[in-house]
Structures are given as structure tokens and as C-alpha cells.
Design an enzyme around this catalytic site. Structure first.
Site, PDB file in Angstrom:
ATOM      1  CG  HIS A   1      -1.626   1.296   1.486  1.00  0.00           C
ATOM      2  ND1 HIS A   1      -1.253   2.190   2.474  1.00  0.00           N
ATOM      3  CD2 HIS A   1      -2.692   1.841   0.853  1.00  0.00           C
ATOM      4  CE1 HIS A   1      -2.075   3.223   2.452  1.00  0.00           C
ATOM      5  NE2 HIS A   1      -2.960   3.039   1.476  1.00  0.00           N
TER       6      HIS A   1
ATOM      7  CG  HIS B   1      -0.607  10.096   0.801  1.00  0.00           C
ATOM      8  ND1 HIS B   1      -0.631   9.848   2.152  1.00  0.00           N
ATOM      9  CD2 HIS B   1      -1.793   9.644   0.332  1.00  0.00           C
ATOM     10  CE1 HIS B   1      -1.770   9.278   2.472  1.00  0.00           C
ATOM     11  NE2 HIS B   1      -2.492   9.142   1.380  1.00  0.00           N
TER      12      HIS B   1
END
Length: 744
Positions: A255, A302
Site C-alpha cells: 500500500h 500522497h
């Protein structure tokens, strides 16, 4: 590409580096090492000739391969210590005794006494010639440094004399080292010549071995050898059927692969992609965002955080292409979380994938496996060396004469919505999205843009769709459709509809990911999701917590392919499986018994230590977590625990359970651990070499244990021996065709 070339003029001159026909890169070798995937060290080497670096690389690979094969062998670790000390010589070619004190710092007085007993110099500033520090002298030193009273006790239970006869050694091997579950026809007992070969190999005194006798020292060396590895070595090699449809496998998954630290302000690095792939990871995540002018190169980061950015092409895609198939040849799945709302930049992304991956990129479905309802998708073996793209599919956008793009799935705002285009309103929207990301379990995962034609055309067997219901998925019956679930939603579904979740995962794939509020990059436990057959249980690889340790330990097996075949009961369409059951008709449960005898070199301090033991598996498996008492005295070199064995009765599905051992200091400090799948454990006495928090083998720390894994026989059948035992052993071999005929 990333090798550092010498810059000093004299060095460049020696290697003729400034000549135009000097092929520099063919003469370089870079070794990347570290205790985890984040904290890495680079060692750059440069040779005068091209073939030299190739020889270096071949030698290093051979060493690494042998180390991987023997990493469960205690004797190999001790040999490595001996070699390390032997090679650490001073300028006179002598071995400084202080290096031995540094290697065993827990108790200097014991080291001094052991050196004296081995007739070696004991002064801290003494030195000795290599021919004095022989392997025999080192073994004698270790015997006095770390005496093994518990093994002498085991020895005396089979022989009251100074040596054990071949007959008694045979009895010991059959009673203690042989797995009671083995079929004697398929796995015959050791022949006398094989037993004699073991005595010859491990007995240090030739007089004894010539007479077929083994001493306590010989027994110790045998119990540290590869024959007594706690792990079945054939399970480490590729041993599973790789021709089943991909949904029938657990897939090692990552992830937010790019992050090296926290989710809010961590550093992004392409090295994480390399290291994850080299560890056997087969599913990587790429969070793609729109690049800024003038280059407008898509980036990986992110969103709505302070994490750093790396380039989609130069950093990430090239790193993946470099390392994708070094450890495993089985397919790599790239999970795109795509926020690039630009036709031009999505076209760039698609072109980069095509040109850099080349023929490895699967752009069209295989002829045998059309994208139609009711058809399964290919197996890992049919997709060897292939890269598969997981990205939302969308309808191709249209363009006006001025080049403006229109996406049918995301229509442009009408005149009445013009206020939305106002800059101030856009800032409010971004702030709302950022706040949602920080407080929502899903983070930015539910905010991907629609894929335009270029990216959409690359998607085939891994098509992400929003999950509606199990009933809807069953009716559509599309094996190429995958749904992603944040851990909290996945847990809720397991609690309410576990059986339906298992059935769903027989047909198609699911991906689980950490909730967005795990800003520290911590991980959830993957076991509950494996228990319902979820294939891609994605974890934060930069955080080596217990969930990652479990993940790393499990995927060591089957040749580090990154694919593990699910148990038959999780694949068969004619059987339903409830992970919350207390009995599985088609599976013989197991009972595991473990006695913790002792530890060796557990800490570099003189402290009290203790061991914690548990089994991780189905909800109905034994939940008790056993702990030894703290060692009676501060002694990390050879603590002995003389306690009753720990028993884990009725482990329902042994193939889905793992044994976990953890060693702590009295103050709670972690010293080492080991996690081993239950179906890979061999019964018998074993030295279990411990691992660090990042699952790296520790050189010295080990536990000496006795493990016995047996078929579980219910109390109601226990008195009916031998019928019950014979029935149970036969039941393990009953075919699926005849199983339904058996009475309840």
C-alpha cells in the site's frame, strides 16, 4: 544507471575512463544493503575489466542463494561467526582477542573463562595467529561459553553411558525427530547406513564414530545441523500448483508503495518500489497526480499531504521495469490510484508504460480467456513476466474544435454552476477534500478521476469497480472485476457476511487497504482477511510491525514467488466455508505441542529473558497466549526454562495457521521473533534462529525447542483406538468424489 563513477583524476587515468570507447557502466557494481527496506547503504565498486564485475556479481548471488537455503541452520550461523572473527586481522595478520569480546559482550567474565578453557589467549589486548584460532578451538570456546545442560539431559534419557549406541540413536530419531503424521510407505524410516552417515558427519571423535557411537557433543552438533531445521525445506522452494486462476491465490501486496515513513510528511522514494519487488511483492500501488507546468510530468505522491513528490516515469516506472522480475517471474499488478484529470498527462502515463515495459505489459486479454461473464481469468503461470494494470476504466472523452475535452462520466459544469469555477470556491473544495482525506477511513482512495482512453485501454483482467453487494457480484459473475475495501469496511463485512465474502473471493479478487487515519503508517492484521480468501491484502511496507512480520514470514514460502495457493476449501465451488466455524468436515485439525527448553545469545546485555508463544489462525483456533517465566538469573547467553509444554489443541485449518514466538527482556524490550506457517513445521528438537523486527535473520539469537504436531482426535474417539486413528489417517486421503458418501 545509478552507479557512482570515480571522479578522482588519478583513478580515472588508471582505469582509462576518459577514453571514448571505455564502457564505464559494464565495469561497475553497486551493492545495496540494509536492515530494512528504508535505511539502505550503497557500496560502489569499479573494476578495470568488464568480466571482473560479472564474476563479482555471480559470486555474490551464489553466496546469497546458499545463505537463503541455509538460513534455518544454526551451524551455518556459528560458522559465519568463526569466519568473521578469523578475517578481522590486524596489520600483522593476527586476530585481536578484543574482537571476540565485542562479538559476545553479554558477559565478559564468561568469555574470559571460555577462552582460557579453550587454551586461547584471554587478555583483551592479546592477539593470536590464525593457525591457533582453529575451528576446533572455536567450538571448544563456544562449548564452555554456552554450556547446554538441557541437551545433556536429553542425551542421558537415551544413554546412561558417555556415548550413545547407533541403536539408541536410531530410537531417538524415530521417537523424537520423526513426524508422527508421515506415512511410512511414502516416507520410510532412516536406513542404518543413513544413521551411520549422520554419526560420521557430526561426531567430533573419530574413535567414537568408527564404532558407531555418538557423544553428547556429537548430538549437540547434530541438533544444530540442517537435518533438524524446524522448517520443511521443500516448502521454501516453489512447490505449489501455479496453474489455477489468479483469484485462487494470496498475492503479496503493498500500500502506498512509494512512502518511506508516515502518510502525512514522509519521504517518497523509487527505491521502495525496487525493494518491495525484490522482496517478492507482486502488487504495487501508484498514487498518480497531475504534474505542474512547464513539463507537466505526472508525479507520484500522497495527495493533500506534505509527502515529497517523485516522477512517474523517470523515478517509478523505470524502477519497476528494472526490478519487476528479479525475484519472481510471476505477474506484477500495478494498482493505480489515478488523480490525473488531464487527457494529455494520462496519455503520457500510458505511453511510458508501453515503451518502458514493452512486451511485458499485457495490453490485450489472452484468446483463451475472454473478458466475458462466467469466464475465469488466467493463472499466474500463463502470465509469467507480465505487468497488469489496475486502473478505473472509462468512456472515451470527446473534444471540441478548440481541443477542449469532455468526459461523459464527468460532464462539464453548466452556466448555472459557474460559481463552482471561482478560485475561492475551488480552494474551499480542496480544503474539504484535504479534511476528508485526514478524517476519512478511505482517504483519497474514493476520489480517483475517470480514466481516459489511453489509460483505459491498458486495463483488462484487473478492472476495479465500486462494490455494490455480494448478490450483485454473483449475478454479474465477472471474474476480471476487482473491488477495493478499506480495512474497517472489510472487517464489518467479515463480521456480518463472512461466508458470502469467501464465495466472492473464489470467483473474483478483492483488495484490502489501511484506513486513511493511519497517519503513522501502522498496519492492520492481515489474518482475518486471508481467512475469508482476500487476495490482495495491502500493507505499509515501510513499517515492520507485527502485521508486516506475519506477511513477510508467510510469503517466504513457495519460492518467494509472491503467490500462495489458497486452501482447497477456499477454492472449491461445491463447498462453503465459514471462517467462524468450530469444525471443518473435509479437514483434519491439528494439535501443536511446544516445549521451550532454552535460549542462546539472546541479548548483548546480561538480562533476564522470557518467551511468548501463540498461534495465529481462524477465530475458532486456540486463542491462549502462553508465556514462560522470566529466566531465574540475568543470563542472556544460555537461559534454560524448565517448564511444562504449551499445548494448542484443535487448530481447525492448519494450512491457515502460524506459530509465533517472541523473546523479550524483563523490561519488555523486543529481542527477536519467529513466525512459521504450521503446515511447514517439522516435529522434533530444533534450534529456531530468531529474526529482527524487520524479519532479517539474527546471527546469534536462537531458541532450542521441542515441537510436536499431531492430528487432533476428538475426546469422543480417543478411547476407540485403533479405529479412530486409522479412520482419521484415511480421512486425510479421501478424494472429493467419495467424501460426500461419508456419514456425518
Amino acid at each position: 544507471k545509478y552507479a557512482k563513477l570515480p571522479k578522482h583524476p588519478k583513478v580515472r587515468n588508471v582505469f582509462n575512463m576518459d577514453f571514448p570507447d571505455s564502457n564505464h557502466l559494464a565495469k561497475t557494481l553497486t551493492i545495496v544493503s540494509g536492515l530494512d527496506t528504508v535505511n539502505l547503504t550503497y557500496h560502489n565498486f569499479f573494476a578495470a575489466k568488464e568480466k571482473v564485475t560479472q564474476n563479482w556479481a555471480n559470486d555474490i548471488l551464489a553466496i546469497a542463494y546458499n545463505a537463503a537455503r541455509n538460513n534455518a541452520c544454526r551451524q551455518v550461523f556459528l560458522e559465519k561467526i568463526y569466519i568473521r572473527i578469523s578475517l578481522q586481522t590486524n596489520k600483522d595478520g593476527k586476530i585481536p582477542v578484543k574482537n571476540i569480546y565485542k562479538m559476545f559482550p553479554a558477559d565478559k567474565k564468561r568469555v574470559e573463562g571460555a577462552l582460557a578453557s579453550a587454551h586461547l589467549p584471554k587478555g583483551k589486548y592479546d592477539t593470536m595467529k590464525p593457525d591457533v584460532f582453529t575451528e576446533t578451538a572455536f567450538r571448544t570456546f563456544l562449548t564452555h561459553l554456552c554450556p547446554r545442560p538441557e541437551i545433556y539431559e536429553i542425551f542421558t534419557s537415551y544413554s546412561t553411558k558417555p556415548t550413545m549406541t547407533k541403536e539408541n540413536f536410531t530410537k531417538f530419531l524415530n521417537e523424537k525427530q520423526r513426524d508422527s503424521r508421515l506415512n511410512e510407505e511414502l516416507f520410510p524410516r532412516l536406513r542404518q547406513d543413513q544413521i551411520k552417515a549422520l554419526i560420521d558427519k557430526y561426531e567430533p571423535c573419530s574413535t567414537n564414530s568408527n564404532r558407531g557411537l555418538i557423544s553428547p557433543e556429537g548430538l549437540i552438533f547434530f541438533l544444530m545441523g540442517p537435518e533438524t531445521s524446524v522448517v520443511m525445506q521443500d516448502r521454501l522452494a516453489k512447490c505449489q500448483d501455479m496453474t489455477q486462476p489468479i483469484p485462487h491465490y494470496f498475492i503479496k501486496s503493498s500500500h502506498n508503495t512509494y512512502l518511506t515513513a508516515g502518510q502525512f510528511s514522509g519521504v517518497s522514494s523509487p527505491e521502495m518500489y525496487r525493494q518491495c519487488l525484490l522482496s517478492g511483492c507482486r502488487c504495487l500501488e501508484l498514487d498518480c497526480w497531475k504534474g505542474k507546468p512547464p513539463d507537466e510530468e505526472p508525479i507520484i505522491t500522497h495527495g493533500f499531504t506534505m509527502t515529497t513528490e517523485i516522477l512517474f516515469k523517470v523515478d517509478v516506472i523505470e524502477a519497476i521495469a528494472e526490478s519487476a522480475f528479479k525475484t519472481s517471474q510471476y505477474p506484477v499488478i500495478l494498482s493505480f490510484e489515478n488523480h490525473v484529470d488531464s487527457v494529455k498527462q494520462q496519455e503520457k502515463m500510458a505511453n511510458y508504460c508501453k515503451t518502458i515495459f514493452g512486451d511485458a505489459l499485457l495490453t490485450e486479454p489472452l484468446e483463451k480467456y475472454p473478458l466475458k461473464p462466467g469466464h475465469q481469468i488466467p493463472s499466474p503461470s500463463e502470465l509469467l513476466g507480465k505487468v497488469l494494470i489496475k486502473n478505473k476504466k472509462g468512456t472515451a472523452p470527446t473534444s471540441d474544435a478548440d481541443g477542449t475535452s469532455h468526459d461523459p462520466a464527468n460532464p462539464a459544469p453548466t452556466e448555472g454552476d459557474a460559481a463552482v469555477e471561482d478560485n475561492e470556491e475551488q480552494e474551499d473544495t480542496e480544503e474539504h477534500d484535504e479534511e476528508k482525506m485526514k478524517t476519512s477511513d478511505e482517504g483519497t482512495a474514493g476520489q480517483e478521476v475517470t480514466a481516459y482512453e489511453a489509460m483505459s485501454s491498458l486495463v483488462n483482467y484487473i478492472q476495479p469497480n465500486k462494490f455494490i453487494s455480494f448478490d450483485n457480484a454473483r449475478k454479474k459473475n465477472k471474474s476480471y472485476v476487482i473491488s477495493s475495501f478499506v480495512e474497517t469496511k472489510g472487517e464489518a463485512m467479515i463480521a456480518k457476511t463472512a461466508v458470502e465474502f469467501v464465495e466472492y473471493n473464489k470467483r473474483q479478487m478483492s483488495r484490502i487497504y489501511p484506513k486513511g487515519t493511519r497517519m503513522d503508517s501502522s498496519n492492520y492484521s492481515p489474518q482475518p482477511f486471508w481467512n475469508v480468501g482476500c487476495q490482495m491484502v495491502a500493507l505499509n511496507y515501510q513499517t515492520m510491525d507485527f502485521p508486516m512480520q506475519l506477511n513477510m514470514a508467510l510469503f517466504e514460502f513457495n519460492g518467494r514467488t509472491g503467490y500462495l495457493l489458497k486452501h482447497d476449501i477456499m477454492r472449491r465451488s461445491d463447498k462453503k466455508f465459514d471462517p467462524f466455524c468450530d469444525r471443518i468436515d473435509t479437514v483434519v485439525a491439528s494439535t501443536l505441542t511446544i516445549k521451550i527448553y532454552s535460549g542462546q545469545f539472546l541479548s548483548d546485555k546480561n538480562v533476564k529473558t522470557g518467551v511468548e508463544v501463540e498461534v495465529i489462525g481462524l477465530p475458532g483456533d486456540p486463542k491462549k497466549k502462553y508465556r514462560t517465566k522470566w529466566s531465574t538469573t540475568p543470563n542472556a547467553i544460555n537461559p534454560v526454562w524448565n517448564e511444562e509444554p504449551f499445548v494448542f489443541e484443535k487448530i481447525l485449518l492448519p494450512e491457515m495457521a502460524s506459530l509465533r514466538l517472541v523473546v523479550h527482556e524483563e523490561n519488555g524490550k523486543f529481542l527477536g521473533h519467529r513466525i512459521i506457517p504450521l503446515d511447514a513445521i517439522q516435529s522434533g528438537f530444533h534450534h529456531i534462529c530468531l529474526r529482527s523486527e524487520s524479519n532479517m535473520p539474527l546471527t546469534l539469537p536462537a531458541l532450542f525447542v521441542y515441537i510436536e504436531v499431531k492430528d487432533y482426535i476428538p475426546a469422543a474417539f480417543a478411547g476407540a483406538w485403533p479405529f479412530s486413528l486409522c479412520f482419521w489417517q484415511k480421512k486425510k486421503k479421501i478424494s472429493a468424489a467419495t467424501e460426500s458418501m461419508l456419514p456425518e
